[in-house]
Motif scaffolding. Structure first.
Motif, mmCIF file in Angstrom:
data_model
loop_
_atom_site.group_PDB
_atom_site.id
_atom_site.type_symbol
_atom_site.label_atom_id
_atom_site.label_comp_id
_atom_site.label_asym_id
_atom_site.label_seq_id
_atom_site.Cartn_x
_atom_site.Cartn_y
_atom_site.Cartn_z
ATOM 1 N N TRP A 132 -10.593 3.767 2.658
ATOM 2 C CA TRP A 132 -10.270 4.693 1.578
ATOM 3 C C TRP A 132 -11.401 5.704 1.464
ATOM 4 C CZ3 TRP A 132 -5.540 4.312 -0.636
ATOM 5 C CH2 TRP A 132 -4.879 3.073 -0.638
ATOM 6 N N LEU A 150 2.827 16.830 -1.807
ATOM 7 C CA LEU A 150 3.363 15.594 -1.251
ATOM 8 C C LEU A 150 2.749 15.298 0.121
ATOM 9 C CD1 LEU A 150 7.101 15.785 -2.357
ATOM 10 C CD2 LEU A 150 5.230 14.489 -3.368
ATOM 11 N N ILE A 173 2.031 18.998 -9.739
ATOM 12 C CA ILE A 173 3.430 19.138 -9.314
ATOM 13 C C ILE A 173 4.382 19.280 -10.509
ATOM 14 C CG2 ILE A 173 5.348 18.037 -8.106
ATOM 15 C CD1 ILE A 173 3.322 16.774 -6.213
ATOM 16 N N GLY A 174 4.414 18.274 -11.381
ATOM 17 C CA GLY A 174 5.348 18.296 -12.508
ATOM 18 C C GLY A 174 5.218 19.551 -13.361
ATOM 19 N N PRO A 175 3.997 19.858 -13.839
ATOM 20 C CA PRO A 175 3.826 21.035 -14.702
ATOM 21 C C PRO A 175 4.142 22.358 -14.017
ATOM 22 C CG PRO A 175 1.974 19.540 -14.966
ATOM 23 C CD PRO A 175 2.783 19.023 -13.811
ATOM 24 N N VAL A 214 -2.933 10.399 2.115
ATOM 25 C CA VAL A 214 -3.579 9.286 1.422
ATOM 26 C C VAL A 214 -3.003 7.949 1.890
ATOM 27 C CG1 VAL A 214 -3.734 8.140 -0.821
ATOM 28 C CG2 VAL A 214 -4.331 10.537 -0.610
ATOM 29 N N THR A 215 -1.673 7.887 2.084
ATOM 30 C CA THR A 215 -1.086 6.628 2.538
ATOM 31 C C THR A 215 -1.555 6.286 3.947
ATOM 32 O OG1 THR A 215 0.874 7.732 3.404
ATOM 33 C CG2 THR A 215 1.000 6.925 1.156
ATOM 34 N N TRP A 242 17.920 21.031 -13.877
ATOM 35 C CA TRP A 242 18.158 21.227 -12.434
ATOM 36 C C TRP A 242 19.635 21.158 -12.108
ATOM 37 C CZ3 TRP A 242 14.127 22.806 -9.553
ATOM 38 C CH2 TRP A 242 12.849 22.610 -10.090
ATOM 39 N N GLN A 282 0.837 -1.208 0.000
ATOM 40 C CA GLN A 282 0.000 0.000 0.000
ATOM 41 C C GLN A 282 0.871 1.257 0.000
ATOM 42 O OE1 GLN A 282 -2.486 -0.899 3.383
ATOM 43 N NE2 GLN A 282 -4.197 -1.509 2.084
ATOM 44 N N ASP A 292 -7.488 1.665 7.754
ATOM 45 C CA ASP A 292 -8.034 0.580 6.953
ATOM 46 C C ASP A 292 -9.257 1.040 6.173
ATOM 47 O OD1 ASP A 292 -7.922 -1.900 5.915
ATOM 48 O OD2 ASP A 292 -9.061 -2.863 7.509
ATOM 49 N N PRO A 333 -5.248 3.783 4.344
ATOM 50 C CA PRO A 333 -5.315 2.330 4.523
ATOM 51 C C PRO A 333 -4.463 1.845 5.687
ATOM 52 C CG PRO A 333 -3.871 2.858 2.707
ATOM 53 C CD PRO A 333 -4.484 4.153 3.144
ATOM 54 N N LEU A 334 -3.334 2.517 5.951
ATOM 55 C CA LEU A 334 -2.404 1.998 6.949
ATOM 56 C C LEU A 334 -2.933 2.182 8.362
ATOM 57 C CD1 LEU A 334 1.027 3.149 5.505
ATOM 58 C CD2 LEU A 334 -0.002 0.880 5.444
ATOM 59 N N ILE A 371 4.640 12.431 -11.522
ATOM 60 C CA ILE A 371 5.527 13.603 -11.580
ATOM 61 C C ILE A 371 6.527 13.453 -12.730
ATOM 62 C CG2 ILE A 371 7.311 14.894 -10.328
ATOM 63 C CD1 ILE A 371 5.833 14.150 -7.728
ATOM 64 N N CYS A 395 10.555 18.091 -17.565
ATOM 65 C CA CYS A 395 11.602 18.697 -16.726
ATOM 66 C C CYS A 395 11.764 17.944 -15.401
ATOM 67 C CB CYS A 395 11.338 20.184 -16.485
ATOM 68 S SG CYS A 395 10.279 20.568 -15.098
ATOM 69 N N MET A 396 10.849 17.028 -15.095
ATOM 70 C CA MET A 396 10.943 16.241 -13.872
ATOM 71 C C MET A 396 11.218 14.767 -14.174
ATOM 72 S SD MET A 396 10.534 18.440 -11.463
ATOM 73 C CE MET A 396 9.963 17.678 -9.959
ATOM 74 N N VAL A 411 -0.321 13.421 -0.399
ATOM 75 C CA VAL A 411 -0.053 12.012 -0.684
ATOM 76 C C VAL A 411 0.218 11.247 0.616
ATOM 77 C CG1 VAL A 411 1.379 10.386 -1.965
ATOM 78 C CG2 VAL A 411 0.892 12.616 -2.929
ATOM 79 N N LEU A 412 0.941 11.895 1.542
ATOM 80 C CA LEU A 412 1.179 11.282 2.846
ATOM 81 C C LEU A 412 -0.135 10.966 3.540
ATOM 82 C CD1 LEU A 412 4.124 13.091 4.695
ATOM 83 C CD2 LEU A 412 3.890 10.665 4.163
ATOM 84 N N VAL A 429 1.247 3.667 -3.499
ATOM 85 C CA VAL A 429 0.813 5.071 -3.553
ATOM 86 C C VAL A 429 1.970 5.970 -4.003
ATOM 87 C CG1 VAL A 429 0.110 7.044 -2.135
ATOM 88 C CG2 VAL A 429 -1.061 4.850 -1.880
ATOM 89 N N TRP A 430 3.179 5.727 -3.451
ATOM 90 C CA TRP A 430 4.312 6.591 -3.802
ATOM 91 C C TRP A 430 4.820 6.317 -5.208
ATOM 92 C CZ3 TRP A 430 5.312 11.005 -1.624
ATOM 93 C CH2 TRP A 430 4.870 11.218 -0.316
ATOM 94 N N MET A 461 6.675 22.766 -11.769
ATOM 95 C CA MET A 461 8.079 22.842 -11.368
ATOM 96 C C MET A 461 8.980 23.474 -12.423
ATOM 97 S SD MET A 461 8.471 22.105 -8.334
ATOM 98 C CE MET A 461 6.883 22.226 -7.557
ATOM 99 N N ILE A 471 -1.242 15.925 -7.175
ATOM 100 C CA ILE A 471 -0.088 15.302 -7.832
ATOM 101 C C ILE A 471 0.022 15.767 -9.276
ATOM 102 C CG2 ILE A 471 0.895 13.101 -8.553
ATOM 103 C CD1 ILE A 471 -0.700 11.880 -6.128
ATOM 104 N N SER A 501 6.182 14.768 -16.590
ATOM 105 C CA SER A 501 6.659 16.077 -17.030
ATOM 106 C C SER A 501 8.125 15.983 -17.449
ATOM 107 C CB SER A 501 6.529 17.105 -15.896
ATOM 108 O OG SER A 501 5.185 17.309 -15.579
#
Lengths: 117, 188
Positions: free
Chosen positions: B133, B117, B148-150, B123-124, A106, A32, B131, B127-128, A44, A49-50, B120-121, A36-37, B152, B145, A47
């Motif tokens: 969602w 981020l 983030i990429g677009p 979200v984890t 970067w 789990q 139990d 379940p942990l 991420i 650039c990432m 996301v933490l 998720v990670w 940065m 999420i 993209s």
């Protein structure tokens, strides 16, 4: 980028599989968390650039391969972990198309000099 | 008016501060604000139930968990505030703000990146620790999420600008707040 997109699918599967296949213990917690990670870093890394973030997923893939031995779980859970781990490692190695340029990216921030490119 | 080429950071093939790059991020942040605000109103008791199509009592358990009340304000309200900062910091400044307003770009990056981020933490933790969602919490995390990429690339352009300012012996602090304006150094 298709490799990162596939890693997102793998991550979601990993996070959902303990509920779908109904198993508990260390395998459940590991999958789990890693799932998720893995999906997050995959998203991420789409993209351009990432794109380097995919290396984090390579490490997560290595963990999935060795996790059954460290957390001592067997059977189909171990096979699944190793299979997803190997798939993640292969996909993380794919750089994919990078059509844009980012003034040295970067790494240019740590390089001495006025211009990083 | 500057030409399109001059709007690009040196060594870049596109301009990360253009409205085509930023506009949709503002829209996505506003959607996140609405979803998170809705969940926050449920946590505050203003709304009696939260929409949950798949996980039964999952949303209820997640949104009323002790973890969601660690801070004085429910976590979804904090999430809504973060999305509001995302939207405002995404909207401030013109199409060359990577060099005219570096501080806004870096604030935007800090709001989108690390706060994303954190979601996301959370979200984890579902379940942990519980139990369970929560569908809309997951949707909110996906939105965070996705941004983030677009977001940065613009931060990278501003950090490169500050590095050039420093190489030209200009105080980074000054360049951060004032950008290229009012000095001989053009940054490009």
């Amino acid at each position: 980028m298709w490799a990162s997109a596939l890693i997102i699918v793998l991550g979601i599967w990993l996070a959902a599989s303990p509920d779908i296949m109904e198993y508990g213990g260390h395998a459940r917690i590991s999958n789990q968390l890693v799932g998720v990670w893995m999906a997050t870093f995959g998203a991420i890394a789409i993209s351009e650039c990432m794109r380097a973030v995919r290396w984090v997923n390579l490490l997560l893939g290595v963990w999935l391969v060795v996790a059954p031995f460290f957390l001592s779980y067997q059977d189909e859970r171990a096979c699944g972990s190793i299979a997803v781990g190997l798939a993640a490692i292969s996909l993380a190695l794919v750089r994919g198309t990078v059509s844009e340029r980012f003034g040295g990216g970067w790494m240019s921030l740590w390089r001495p000099g006025v211009d990083g490119h | 008016m500057t030409t399109i080429t001059e709007r690009r950071p040196p060594g870049w093939t596109y301009n990360p501060s253009s409205w085509a790059e930023r506009g949709w991020l503002i829209g996505v942040a506003l959607v996140g604000f609405l979803i998170s605000g809705y969940l926050g109103l449920y946590q505050w008791g203003v709304i009696d139930s939260a929409w949950e199509p798949w996980f039964g009592s999952g949303s209820e358990r997640v949104l009323h968990s002790p973890l969601s009340r660690v801070l004085p304000v429910p976590d979804a309200i904090l999430g809504a505030m973060a999305y509001a900062i995302d939207a405002v910091a995404g909207a401030i400044g013109g199409a060359t703000r990577w060099k005219t307003m570096p501080w806004v770009v870096i604030l935007f990056g800090l709001a989108v990146g690390p706060l994303g981020l954190v979601s996301v933490l959370l979200v984890t933790a579902q379940p942990l620790l519980l139990d369970a969602w929560c569908t809309l919490c997951l949707v909110s995390a996906v939105i965070s999420i996705t941004m983030i990429g677009p977001a940065m690339d613009e931060v990278l352009a501003s950090l490169q600008f500050l590095k050039r300012a420093k190489a030209h012996r200009r105080p980074v602090w000054d360049a951060l707040w004032k950008g290229e304006g009012g000095t001989v150094f053009s940054g490009s």
